[in-house]
Design a protein around this motif. Structure first.
Motif, PDB file in Angstrom:
ATOM      1  N   ASP A  98       0.813  -1.215   0.000  1.00  0.00           N
ATOM      2  CA  ASP A  98       0.000   0.000   0.000  1.00  0.00           C
ATOM      3  C   ASP A  98       0.848   1.267   0.000  1.00  0.00           C
ATOM      4  OD1 ASP A  98      -2.569  -1.252   0.058  1.00  0.00           O
ATOM      5  OD2 ASP A  98      -2.264  -1.702   2.168  1.00  0.00           O
ATOM      6  N   TYR A 157      -7.816   5.273   2.942  1.00  0.00           N
ATOM      7  CA  TYR A 157      -6.721   5.035   3.881  1.00  0.00           C
ATOM      8  C   TYR A 157      -6.979   5.772   5.188  1.00  0.00           C
ATOM      9  CZ  TYR A 157      -1.927   4.480   5.597  1.00  0.00           C
ATOM     10  OH  TYR A 157      -0.814   4.158   6.354  1.00  0.00           O
ATOM     11  N   PHE A 242      -5.523  -0.989  -2.689  1.00  0.00           N
ATOM     12  CA  PHE A 242      -6.579  -1.518  -1.819  1.00  0.00           C
ATOM     13  C   PHE A 242      -7.828  -1.882  -2.607  1.00  0.00           C
ATOM     14  CE2 PHE A 242     -10.273  -0.976   0.955  1.00  0.00           C
ATOM     15  CZ  PHE A 242      -9.918  -1.735   2.060  1.00  0.00           C
ATOM     16  N   ARG A 252      -3.334  -3.552   3.888  1.00  0.00           N
ATOM     17  CA  ARG A 252      -4.522  -3.048   4.585  1.00  0.00           C
ATOM     18  C   ARG A 252      -5.738  -3.926   4.289  1.00  0.00           C
ATOM     19  NH1 ARG A 252      -6.269   1.825   7.220  1.00  0.00           N
ATOM     20  NH2 ARG A 252      -4.060   1.920   7.786  1.00  0.00           N
ATOM     21  N   LYS A 255      -3.990  -8.142   5.111  1.00  0.00           N
ATOM     22  CA  LYS A 255      -3.186  -8.395   6.319  1.00  0.00           C
ATOM     23  C   LYS A 255      -2.156  -9.495   6.086  1.00  0.00           C
ATOM     24  CE  LYS A 255      -5.341  -5.333   8.843  1.00  0.00           C
ATOM     25  NZ  LYS A 255      -6.186  -4.752   7.808  1.00  0.00           N
TER      26      LYS A 255
END
Length: 267
Positions: A98, A157, A242, A252, A255
């Protein structure tokens, strides 16, 4: 400004600003290949250079990497988050999920830098360190061109207000950008309100108390503009790690410690 390419069956993005340099922002489809596997896709005879990334502002050239005393025990890779070339046919690489992968080129010297800029490295001004080191080799700010690759979009974010302030402080220290604040008051609520009111602000409101949305790419852009880099010399990829699981890994979102590589070759 941004085009999809495919070589050796692997898709990757290129930026028109960097058309004179072999470069690529690779996708999750390149996993688990390492930089030494990807360099021949860009340039058959280039050497490969990378670091063990630590979310800091260290930028090293290949000679410094070879003589580094701070290294990862398992791999022997030098520690840092930016790689700078010092001669032709050197491929420099950074990994990201990210965080911002940033490729920078100097039209005067042909040298380049690859930078990994998460929120921590951005707050420390790593992109400015890389530009200053490139300029120390020759040329002027008019010779610097920058492509900021796929990263998490600021709209999705979420960070703490403290993190937002810490990162945005890097554009509020007397820089020349007309869009940047010149100072922060030290009163968090007032500072957040001022940042949110900026035109094209890197901060967006969040419905959760004590949280904001942070556009790290925009902060890096403002840092560059604050140095004096013309906005026309900077391009940001229109892709969000994302929100595009078909193309990119996202820590994000998943994980998981999975990454994609970005590289550029000096001329």
């Amino acid at each position: 400004m941004w085009q999809w390419q495919t070589r050796s069956g692997l898709p990757y993005l290129t930026c028109d600003l960097l058309a004179d340099w072999q470069h690529g922002f690779f996708t999750r489809q390149s996993s688990p290949r390492e930089p030494q596997d990807l360099t021949p896709i860009l340039a058959a005879n280039a050497s490969t250079h990378r670091l063990k990334q630590i979310h800091g502002k260290i930028v090293l050239n290949p000679s410094e990497i070879a003589h580094a005393t701070e290294v990862e025990v398992e791999t022997g890779n030098a520690l840092g988050d930016g790689v700078l070339t010092d001669r032709a046919a050197q491929a420099v690489w950074v990994a990201s999920a990210d965080c911002n992968p940033i490729s920078i080129a100097n039209r005067h010297t042909g040298n380049v830098a690859a930078v990994h800029a998460g929120w921590r490295g951005t707050s420390l001004g790593i992109v400015k360190v890389a530009v200053e080191r490139l300029l120390a080799q020759g040329g002027s700010l008019a010779d610097i061109i920058v492509a900021i690759g796929p990263a998490i979009d600021g709209k999705v974010y979420q960070v703490t207000t403290q993190t937002g302030l810490e990162v945005c402080a890097s554009i509020c220290q007397g820089q020349g950008s007309a869009n940047a604040l010149t100072s922060l008051s030290g009163a968090p609520d007032a500072d957040i309100a001022s940042l949110l009111a900026m035109p094209n602000s890197p901060l967006l409101p969040d419905e959760q108390a004590g949280r904001v949305r942070l556009d790290v790419r925009r902060v890096n852009q403002l840092q560059l503009e604050g140095l004096g880099v013309d906005p026309a010399q900077i391009s940001i990829a229109p892709h969000c790690t994302f929100q595009e699981p078909e193309h990119f890994f996202s820590y994000r979102r998943e994980k998981l410690k999975k990454i994609q590589w970005s590289g550029i070759v000096s001329i």
